[in-house]
Design a protein around this motif. Sequence first.
Motif, PDB file in Angstrom:
ATOM      1  N   HIS A   1     101.774  64.937-154.206  1.00 21.24           N
ATOM      2  CA  HIS A   1     100.388  65.287-154.564  1.00 21.24           C
ATOM      3  C   HIS A   1      99.448  64.302-153.869  1.00 21.24           C
ATOM      4  CE1 HIS A   1     101.675  68.221-157.531  1.00 21.24           C
ATOM      5  NE2 HIS A   1     102.488  67.325-158.045  1.00 21.24           N
ATOM      6  N   PRO A   2      99.145  64.545-152.587  1.00 23.73           N
ATOM      7  CA  PRO A   2      98.306  63.595-151.832  1.00 23.73           C
ATOM      8  C   PRO A   2      96.947  63.365-152.481  1.00 23.73           C
ATOM      9  CG  PRO A   2      99.274  65.264-150.389  1.00 23.73           C
ATOM     10  CD  PRO A   2      99.539  65.703-151.782  1.00 23.73           C
ATOM     11  N   VAL A   3      96.418  62.180-152.253  1.00 21.56           N
ATOM     12  CA  VAL A   3      95.102  61.806-152.779  1.00 21.56           C
ATOM     13  C   VAL A   3      94.013  62.583-152.034  1.00 21.56           C
ATOM     14  CG1 VAL A   3      93.435  59.924-152.917  1.00 21.56           C
ATOM     15  CG2 VAL A   3      95.841  59.511-153.471  1.00 21.56           C
ATOM     16  N   PRO A   4      93.103  63.263-152.738  1.00 18.43           N
ATOM     17  CA  PRO A   4      92.035  63.998-152.055  1.00 18.43           C
ATOM     18  C   PRO A   4      91.117  63.071-151.256  1.00 18.43           C
ATOM     19  CG  PRO A   4      92.177  64.624-154.367  1.00 18.43           C
ATOM     20  CD  PRO A   4      93.021  63.422-154.199  1.00 18.43           C
ATOM     21  N   VAL A   5      90.717  63.549-150.073  1.00 19.45           N
ATOM     22  CA  VAL A   5      89.733  62.861-149.241  1.00 19.45           C
ATOM     23  C   VAL A   5      88.564  63.821-149.027  1.00 19.45           C
ATOM     24  CG1 VAL A   5      89.258  61.781-147.016  1.00 19.45           C
ATOM     25  CG2 VAL A   5      91.502  61.480-148.094  1.00 19.45           C
ATOM     26  N   LEU A   6      87.360  63.384-149.362  1.00 22.22           N
ATOM     27  CA  LEU A   6      86.184  64.227-149.222  1.00 22.22           C
ATOM     28  C   LEU A   6      85.695  64.234-147.777  1.00 22.22           C
ATOM     29  CD1 LEU A   6      84.243  63.124-152.445  1.00 22.22           C
ATOM     30  CD2 LEU A   6      85.877  65.004-152.177  1.00 22.22           C
ATOM     31  N   PRO A   7      85.014  65.285-147.337  1.00 17.29           N
ATOM     32  CA  PRO A   7      84.536  65.352-145.954  1.00 17.29           C
ATOM     33  C   PRO A   7      83.659  64.154-145.592  1.00 17.29           C
ATOM     34  CG  PRO A   7      84.331  67.489-147.021  1.00 17.29           C
ATOM     35  CD  PRO A   7      84.709  66.523-148.090  1.00 17.29           C
ATOM     36  N   GLY A   8      83.929  63.578-144.421  1.00 18.21           N
ATOM     37  CA  GLY A   8      83.143  62.453-143.932  1.00 18.21           C
ATOM     38  C   GLY A   8      83.436  61.134-144.613  1.00 18.21           C
TER      39      GLY A   8
ATOM     40  N   LEU B   1     102.554  49.146-143.962  1.00 20.28           N
ATOM     41  CA  LEU B   1     101.919  50.122-144.846  1.00 20.28           C
ATOM     42  C   LEU B   1     101.267  51.197-143.988  1.00 20.28           C
ATOM     43  CD1 LEU B   1     101.071  50.999-147.719  1.00 20.28           C
ATOM     44  CD2 LEU B   1      98.997  49.622-147.413  1.00 20.28           C
ATOM     45  N   ALA B   2     101.481  52.448-144.347  1.00 20.83           N
ATOM     46  CA  ALA B   2     100.895  53.572-143.627  1.00 20.83           C
ATOM     47  C   ALA B   2     100.251  54.535-144.616  1.00 20.83           C
ATOM     48  CB  ALA B   2     101.948  54.293-142.798  1.00 20.83           C
ATOM     49  N   ALA B   3      99.200  55.184-144.166  1.00 25.48           N
ATOM     50  CA  ALA B   3      98.579  56.277-144.915  1.00 25.48           C
ATOM     51  C   ALA B   3      98.918  57.569-144.184  1.00 25.48           C
ATOM     52  CB  ALA B   3      97.071  56.089-144.996  1.00 25.48           C
TER      53      ALA B   3
ATOM     54  N   GLY C   1      93.964  65.060-147.448  1.00 25.42           N
ATOM     55  CA  GLY C   1      94.432  64.038-148.375  1.00 25.42           C
ATOM     56  C   GLY C   1      95.328  63.044-147.676  1.00 25.42           C
ATOM     57  N   VAL C   2      95.684  61.981-148.398  1.00 24.55           N
ATOM     58  CA  VAL C   2      96.587  60.958-147.872  1.00 24.55           C
ATOM     59  C   VAL C   2      97.569  60.547-148.959  1.00 24.55           C
ATOM     60  CG1 VAL C   2      94.871  60.045-146.243  1.00 24.55           C
ATOM     61  CG2 VAL C   2      95.087  59.016-148.511  1.00 24.55           C
ATOM     62  N   SER C   3      98.722  60.050-148.527  1.00 19.06           N
ATOM     63  CA  SER C   3      99.649  59.370-149.426  1.00 19.06           C
ATOM     64  C   SER C   3     100.113  58.096-148.728  1.00 19.06           C
ATOM     65  CB  SER C   3     100.842  60.267-149.776  1.00 19.06           C
ATOM     66  OG  SER C   3     101.609  60.550-148.620  1.00 19.06           O
ATOM     67  N   LEU C   4     100.602  57.134-149.492  1.00 15.52           N
ATOM     68  CA  LEU C   4     101.006  55.850-148.936  1.00 15.52           C
ATOM     69  C   LEU C   4     102.504  55.801-148.677  1.00 15.52           C
ATOM     70  CD1 LEU C   4      98.905  53.278-151.022  1.00 15.52           C
ATOM     71  CD2 LEU C   4      98.332  54.384-148.847  1.00 15.52           C
ATOM     72  N   ARG C   5     102.875  55.076-147.600  1.00 12.87           N
ATOM     73  CA  ARG C   5     104.283  54.850-147.275  1.00 12.87           C
ATOM     74  C   ARG C   5     104.484  53.379-146.952  1.00 12.87           C
ATOM     75  NH1 ARG C   5     104.851  57.334-142.445  1.00 12.87           N
ATOM     76  NH2 ARG C   5     104.934  55.372-141.277  1.00 12.87           N
ATOM     77  N   ILE C   6     105.457  52.750-147.622  1.00  6.57           N
ATOM     78  CA  ILE C   6     105.827  51.361-147.352  1.00  6.57           C
ATOM     79  C   ILE C   6     107.161  51.380-146.626  1.00  6.57           C
ATOM     80  CG2 ILE C   6     106.358  49.110-148.360  1.00  6.57           C
ATOM     81  CD1 ILE C   6     104.453  51.588-150.465  1.00  6.57           C
ATOM     82  N   THR C   7     107.227  50.723-145.445  1.00  8.31           N
ATOM     83  CA  THR C   7     108.418  50.779-144.603  1.00  8.31           C
ATOM     84  C   THR C   7     108.831  49.375-144.193  1.00  8.31           C
ATOM     85  OG1 THR C   7     107.737  52.926-143.711  1.00  8.31           O
ATOM     86  CG2 THR C   7     109.409  51.701-142.474  1.00  8.31           C
TER      87      THR C   7
END
Length: 279
Positions: free
Chosen positions: A147-154, A173-175, A214-220
């Motif tokens: 469930h990616p985090v919503p990102v609003l336009p702009g 860390l990546a988005a 939207g975005v989600s986080l990834r730790i690698t």
Amino acid sequence: MPLYLGPLGRLARLRAPRPDIRIEHPRQGGTHVALSGARTVDYLGSRGQFEFTWKWLSDSERDYLEALRDRHIRGPLRFVLPGWRRNRLSRSAASVGYGGRDSSGVALTAGTTAPSPAWPDPVPLAGAALAWSGWALGSGLRLDHAHPVPVLPGEAVTGSVWVRSPHAVAVQLAAEHYTAGGYTAATEAAPVTLTPEVWRRLAVTVPPTGGLWGVSLRITPTSTPAATSLLLAAAQVEPGDAATGWSLGGGAPVVMVDELPLTAARRGFTHPTLTLLEA
């Protein structure tokens, strides 16, 4: 402050609801009373209930709410209420699974997790960290991938998380970007080599990007001198181009329309009350 509500990628901007918004998180679980009178309270989790009311809402905005109610516009739905909760990660992901008690917002590609009593001193509201072990180089721990985090336009958004290890592990860390085509790209911060047994906050900023839903986080982990574990705590995704102080998550919940009673005020306007239930 306006209310943004709708499916991911198509959140509509609605006129600000009345300020007395009712928000509840009923506890799930029973209450048991022993013969002595002592009580035991089960906590199986909680889900939010949100009640928004408007006065003199236009017909076009009323039609949008009714389209959500009737599932003419299909879910799952998300809402963002600027100024309410800054951290848009789910409550599970923001607390990194509460040390493993609720891992609905945490996903691994390798390894196992366990709770840890460690917590970064600069972060208030000390909880339990999540210890991630058995990972391989290049494997990932993802937050809110489903469930990616919503990102609003702009809008620019910044993700962050606190990490620690007993060894000098390099982590990145990546988005990950979610668009109409699913996950298509990622904004990656430079790998950081941890100082053993010292908490470090990683951060990555996604600038305004056209077509980003939207975005989600990834730790690698990208390198390690020996088999070891990583501790993770206090994750956040927030609007803006810099990480600010951590707060609890839940600022963009996945919701469903429950009720929408309407009062026809006069031609062209209604007084609706919208109840949303967290999925």
